[in-house]
Design an enzyme around this catalytic site. Structure first.
Site, PDB file in Angstrom:
ATOM      1  N   CYS A   1      -4.964   7.663   9.366  1.00  0.00           N
ATOM      2  CA  CYS A   1      -5.254   7.087  10.673  1.00  0.00           C
ATOM      3  C   CYS A   1      -5.035   8.102  11.783  1.00  0.00           C
ATOM      4  O   CYS A   1      -4.107   8.906  11.721  1.00  0.00           O
ATOM      5  CB  CYS A   1      -4.362   5.866  10.893  1.00  0.00           C
ATOM      6  SG  CYS A   1      -4.886   4.472   9.891  1.00  0.00           S
TER       7      CYS A   1
ATOM      8  N   ASP B   1       4.191   0.082  12.208  1.00  0.00           N
ATOM      9  CA  ASP B   1       2.989  -0.639  11.765  1.00  0.00           C
ATOM     10  C   ASP B   1       3.008  -2.126  12.147  1.00  0.00           C
ATOM     11  O   ASP B   1       2.035  -2.833  11.889  1.00  0.00           O
ATOM     12  CB  ASP B   1       2.850  -0.528  10.238  1.00  0.00           C
ATOM     13  CG  ASP B   1       2.632   0.900   9.820  1.00  0.00           C
ATOM     14  OD1 ASP B   1       1.478   1.305   9.736  1.00  0.00           O
ATOM     15  OD2 ASP B   1       3.623   1.624   9.609  1.00  0.00           O
TER      16      ASP B   1
ATOM     17  N   ARG C   1       0.162  14.199  13.367  1.00  0.00           N
ATOM     18  CA  ARG C   1       0.508  14.025  11.957  1.00  0.00           C
ATOM     19  C   ARG C   1       0.656  15.368  11.227  1.00  0.00           C
ATOM     20  O   ARG C   1      -0.071  15.666  10.275  1.00  0.00           O
ATOM     21  CB  ARG C   1      -0.497  13.095  11.256  1.00  0.00           C
ATOM     22  CG  ARG C   1      -0.626  11.777  11.995  1.00  0.00           C
ATOM     23  CD  ARG C   1      -1.252  10.705  11.173  1.00  0.00           C
ATOM     24  NE  ARG C   1      -0.323  10.133  10.201  1.00  0.00           N
ATOM     25  CZ  ARG C   1      -0.673   9.176   9.343  1.00  0.00           C
ATOM     26  NH1 ARG C   1      -1.892   8.718   9.336  1.00  0.00           N
ATOM     27  NH2 ARG C   1       0.212   8.700   8.489  1.00  0.00           N
TER      28      ARG C   1
ATOM     29  N   ARG D   1      -8.872  -0.506   3.932  1.00  0.00           N
ATOM     30  CA  ARG D   1      -7.971   0.529   3.392  1.00  0.00           C
ATOM     31  C   ARG D   1      -6.626  -0.079   3.002  1.00  0.00           C
ATOM     32  O   ARG D   1      -5.986   0.384   2.046  1.00  0.00           O
ATOM     33  CB  ARG D   1      -7.719   1.623   4.433  1.00  0.00           C
ATOM     34  CG  ARG D   1      -8.865   2.594   4.595  1.00  0.00           C
ATOM     35  CD  ARG D   1      -8.441   3.757   5.468  1.00  0.00           C
ATOM     36  NE  ARG D   1      -7.119   4.221   5.083  1.00  0.00           N
ATOM     37  CZ  ARG D   1      -6.217   4.728   5.912  1.00  0.00           C
ATOM     38  NH1 ARG D   1      -6.491   4.895   7.169  1.00  0.00           N
ATOM     39  NH2 ARG D   1      -5.039   5.107   5.471  1.00  0.00           N
TER      40      ARG D   1
ATOM     41  N   LYS E   1       0.838  -1.213   0.000  1.00  0.00           N
ATOM     42  CA  LYS E   1       0.000   0.000   0.000  1.00  0.00           C
ATOM     43  C   LYS E   1       0.868   1.257   0.000  1.00  0.00           C
ATOM     44  O   LYS E   1       0.583   2.213  -0.728  1.00  0.00           O
ATOM     45  CB  LYS E   1      -0.896  -0.015   1.244  1.00  0.00           C
ATOM     46  CG  LYS E   1      -1.525   1.313   1.580  1.00  0.00           C
ATOM     47  CD  LYS E   1      -2.443   1.234   2.769  1.00  0.00           C
ATOM     48  CE  LYS E   1      -1.821   1.538   4.110  1.00  0.00           C
ATOM     49  NZ  LYS E   1      -1.415   2.922   4.332  1.00  0.00           N
ATOM     50  N   ASN E   2       1.920   1.236   0.819  1.00  0.00           N
ATOM     51  CA  ASN E   2       2.701   2.460   0.992  1.00  0.00           C
ATOM     52  C   ASN E   2       3.720   2.701  -0.119  1.00  0.00           C
ATOM     53  O   ASN E   2       4.475   3.663  -0.071  1.00  0.00           O
ATOM     54  CB  ASN E   2       3.354   2.470   2.380  1.00  0.00           C
ATOM     55  CG  ASN E   2       2.306   2.610   3.473  1.00  0.00           C
ATOM     56  OD1 ASN E   2       1.141   2.926   3.185  1.00  0.00           O
ATOM     57  ND2 ASN E   2       2.690   2.359   4.712  1.00  0.00           N
TER      58      ASN E   2
END
Ligand code: EPZ
Length: 455
Positions: A138, A328, A143, A436, A40-41
């Site tokens: 998230c 993560d 952030r 997601r 995903k990243n």
């Protein structure tokens, strides 16, 4: 409606997940084979990079996750077409008609993603302006985006903060610059890479993030025609070029998803072969996994993760930037640590609020205490950051069923694991958020023999 509930619904709908809750009957070890596809990243950033090309790009190994749909939507409103290719997971991105988008359209497609901020550099190059709506993502801390905006200003962009978002312009283009990040931020490093490749002159980036996903993005940019040199000590030089072409690239596998399923195997006393998992990107995770008492066999096409039958052991570790233990990875592993003998300590040093998910684990019978100010430890590899926290996990504690609501992506996956080992029937709400970043997680749970129903 609560914003988490709204985000969850939208995220689920994007990949055809209609249910908002899952009822899981605990007690069954997860066993079998599942596959992880592109990270995903990386995938979402590679999609943004396609804007820089003057010809179409082909990205392979693209997972069917909601964040990919969000970025595709954002690209589409900017005139970039996204079409599925002939092979499964193939996405063709055509940026030849890139255009300005209406603010409302950008907002509608930004979802709960932080990716819009990475559109800045590419759009400034192509259009001379960009608009970024309020960012989601998230809820794991403040952030901030100060590194991103400082970097863009340093390239010569004008940045205006408006009530509806951030408006940027660079009528004379971006110029190479020297930037030292206050912290090796993944997103800010990507921002610099995506902005510098077409800037005039050389950019020197210090204290850069060097995560595998960043390295894969660099490979993509090199395929497009960029000149990027990665030096020791987190220094990256980017020599600006006049134009870039499209790329053809297979995304690296999702190491975060692989680590999540590995923790699920360990916590449930199961045995999961994760096809696609790559040892090279998981070295630090595998070391900790082994110290906890987990077993793994590295095969040519993936890694088998399993519980070898002996009691699990407590560990102390801290999350860190690459090559450290990724932030993560801690949430799913903490569920396994509730079943280990003794006291484990996990220091979170990347985000200031990433232990919120442990409240629900305590509700299910875990014994986890959060120390908001962190803890001193003799065996620290890096100096303490002011924002860090520590979780102290006493185990083993049997877990019992509860009704819990997913707070964020990784916390959400950890609830699925907790429910799998809890006695009785747990209800996990807002499961759309998990879509997601976890491709077809419902189908994978089925493949692994989980006992559940969607409601
Ligand atoms: C990326 O977030 C990932 N997201 C995160 O994964 C991942 O946890 C994180 O990197 C760390 O590896 C995506 O790639 C989409 P950062 P990012 O900038 O880029 C501070 C997941 O679940 N910071 O490296 O947003 C920041 O507050 C997600 O897949 C500033 O202070 O992370 C944090 O403390 C969650 N100012 C630290 O840096 C800034 O301008 C690291 O953040 C930017 C960041």
């Amino acid at each position: 409606m609560d914003s988490v509930v709204k985000d969850s619904r939208k995220a689920g709908e994007r990949v055809g997940l209609k249910s908002e809750s899952i009822i899981i009957k605990g007690g069954k070890p997860l066993s079998g084979t599942i596959e992880v596809r592109g990270a995903k990243n990386l995938v979402t950033k590679a999609m943004v990079a396609s804007i820089l090309g003057d010809s179409p790009s082909t990205l392979q190994n693209v997972p069917d996750i909601s964040d990919v749909k969000v970025v595709a939507g954002l690209l589409n409103v900017h005139g970039v077409t996204t079409t599925e290719g002939e092979n499964s997971g193939e996405l063709i991105l055509d940026p030849r008609n890139v255009e300005r988008a209406h603010h409302a359209d950008i907002d509608a497609h930004s979802g709960s993603s932080r990716i819009p901020i990475l559109f800045c550099g590419p759009l400034l190059h192509r259009l001379g302006e960009a608009f970024i709506p309020d960012l989601g993502g998230c809820k794991i801390g403040d952030r901030p985006i100060d590194f991103h905006l400082d970097a863009l200003r340093s390239f010569g962009a004008e940045v205006d903060k408006l009530p509806s978002g951030i408006s940027l312009s660079a009528p004379d283009g971006l110029r190479g610059t020297k930037i030292t990040l206050g912290y090796p931020s993944v997103g800010a490093t990507e921002q610099v890479l995506l902005s510098a490749t077409l800037a005039k002159g050389v950019t020197e980036l210090r204290n850069a993030a060097i995560e595998p996903e960043i390295m894969d993005l660099i490979l993509i940019l090199q395929k497009m025609g960029a000149i990027i040199t990665v030096e020791p000590n987190r220094v990256i030089f980017i020599e600006g070029v006049d134009s870039l072409n499209g790329f053809n690239h297979k995304a690296i596998p999702d190491r975060n998803e692989a680590a999540s399923w590995a923790s699920a195997a360990l916590a449930t006393g199961g045995d999961i072969f994760v096809r696609g998992a790559l040892q090279a990107d998981l070295v630090t995770f595998l070391n900790v996994y082994r110290k906890v008492g987990g077993a793994f066999d590295v095969k040519e096409d993936g890694i088998r993760f399993y519980h070898p039958g002996k009691p699990l052991k407590a560990v102390t570790f801290e999350t860190d930037v690459h090559p450290g233990f990724m932030t993560d990875w801690q949430q799913p592993l903490i569920v396994a640590l509730t079943q280990a003998e003794g006291t484990s300590v996990v220091h979170e040093t990347v985000y200031e609020n990433r232990f919120g998910f442990t409240d629900a684990l305590n509700k299910m019978g875990a014994d986890i205490t959060i120390h908001e100010e962190g803890l001193d430890a003799a065996d620290r590899r890096v100096a303490r950051r002011p924002l860090e926290q520590a979780a102290v996990i006493n185990g083993p504690t049997p877990l019992h069923a509860a009704d819990v609501s997913v707070p964020d992506l990784r916390g959400g996956f950890s609830y699925l694991i907790a429910a799998m080992i809890a006695e009785g029937e747990s209800r996990v709400n807002n499961v759309g958020i998990i879509a997601r970043g976890y491709e077809h997680f419902i189908e994978k749970l089925e493949q692994l023999g989980a006992d559940f129903k969607l409601v």
